[in-house]
Design an enzyme around this catalytic site. Structure first.
Site, PDB file in Angstrom:
ATOM      1  N   GLU A  74       0.815  -1.209   0.000  1.00 57.23           N
ATOM      2  CA  GLU A  74       0.000   0.000   0.000  1.00 57.23           C
ATOM      3  C   GLU A  74       0.856   1.270   0.000  1.00 57.23           C
ATOM      4  OE1 GLU A  74      -4.197  -1.350   1.803  1.00 57.23           O
ATOM      5  OE2 GLU A  74      -2.669  -0.989   3.318  1.00 57.23           O
ATOM      6  N   HIS A  93      -1.367   4.492   8.332  1.00 56.35           N
ATOM      7  CA  HIS A  93      -2.592   3.853   7.849  1.00 56.35           C
ATOM      8  C   HIS A  93      -2.947   2.717   8.787  1.00 56.35           C
ATOM      9  CE1 HIS A  93      -5.571   1.711   5.638  1.00 56.35           C
ATOM     10  NE2 HIS A  93      -4.751   0.715   5.304  1.00 56.35           N
ATOM     11  N   HIS A  95      -6.311   0.022  10.379  1.00 50.37           N
ATOM     12  CA  HIS A  95      -7.637  -0.544  10.198  1.00 50.37           C
ATOM     13  C   HIS A  95      -8.378  -0.460  11.532  1.00 50.37           C
ATOM     14  CE1 HIS A  95      -6.089  -3.283   6.660  1.00 50.37           C
ATOM     15  NE2 HIS A  95      -5.936  -1.982   6.433  1.00 50.37           N
ATOM     16  N   TYR A 120      -9.986  18.696  19.772  1.00 50.44           N
ATOM     17  CA  TYR A 120      -8.727  18.052  19.388  1.00 50.44           C
ATOM     18  C   TYR A 120      -8.821  17.363  18.042  1.00 50.44           C
ATOM     19  CZ  TYR A 120      -6.836  19.290  23.866  1.00 50.44           C
ATOM     20  OH  TYR A 120      -6.397  20.014  24.932  1.00 50.44           O
ATOM     21  N   HIS A 161     -12.423   0.446   4.352  1.00 43.28           N
ATOM     22  CA  HIS A 161     -11.010   0.055   4.489  1.00 43.28           C
ATOM     23  C   HIS A 161     -10.398   0.624   5.770  1.00 43.28           C
ATOM     24  CE1 HIS A 161      -6.927  -0.492   2.188  1.00 43.28           C
ATOM     25  NE2 HIS A 161      -6.798  -0.727   3.491  1.00 43.28           N
TER      26      HIS A 161
END
Length: 209
Positions: A74, A93, A95, A120, A161
């Site tokens: 990725e 990245h 999940h 925040y 995703h």
């Protein structure tokens, strides 16, 4: 930062994310710019909880592998942020469950899927959190879609995703990814309930001028 220190920092922060449930199995990937103009990125099919500093993938300024294990498949999403946001020094990245849940909602606002609940979120994520259409993981076409949003967004949600978050430093990117997960959790906990959101003026006061 010295590359050896950056490698150790990446391993430590990745392990922290893994141990606290922000990633499972071999999910997620992290990258950071190096002082020589290249990049470090977690290897393909690696667990964020079991990285080795010496085996991190080293890429040159054109994102070509230089040393270490093969890079994450990725890598395109990381390159999209570095090219779209020159100020980005790291990309995370994950999940993570709650942010990914938001990315699966059919009715999510494509420009701001999380309500203006906490300061925040805006301080660490910014004014926009675009939802990118679904792409198969590793699909090169994802790069153009992210790059188009990156100049005005520090982070995106990939439909079905998960989140991709950029920041000036690796520590900042990890902090922002954690804040995004907590904001998503709040949004899901409060779904269907009357809430008090921040006003546009209150949001504006939190953003860089």
């Amino acid at each position: 930062m010295d590359e050896a220190l950056l490698r150790d920092q990446m391993v430590a922060l990745a392990r922290s994310l893994f141990e606290r449930g922000f990633s499972v199995g071999s999910a997620g990937n992290i990258s950071a710019r190096t002082a020589d103009g290249g990049y470090l990125i977690t290897p393909t099919n690696s667990s964020l909880g079991r990285l080795a500093a010496g085996r991190l993938s080293k890429l040159d300024s054109a994102f070509r592998p230089v040393s270490g294990d093969p890079p994450s498949k990725e890598v395109v999403m990381h390159r999209a942020f570095y090219e779209g946001r020159p100020e980005a020094g790291a990309v995370v990245h994950l999940h993570s469950t709650m942010a990914t849940a938001i990315a699966c909602l059919a009715e999510a606002d494509a420009n701001q899927p999380i309500a203006a609940l906490t300061p925040y979120f805006f301080m660490r994520i910014g004014a926009r959190l675009p939802v990118i259409p679904y792409f198969r993981p590793g699909d090169p076409a994802m790069e153009a879609a992210i790059c188009a949003e990156a100049p005005t967004a520090r982070a995106v949600l990939l439909s079905n995703h998960g989140p991709v978050v950029s920041a000036a430093t690796l520590v900042d990117a990890v902090n922002a990814a954690e804040e995004l997960e907590e904001a998503a959790k709040l949004a899901l906990l409060l779904a269907g309930k009357p809430v008090r959101t921040l006003t546009p003026d209150q949001v504006a006061a939190l953003l860089p001028h």
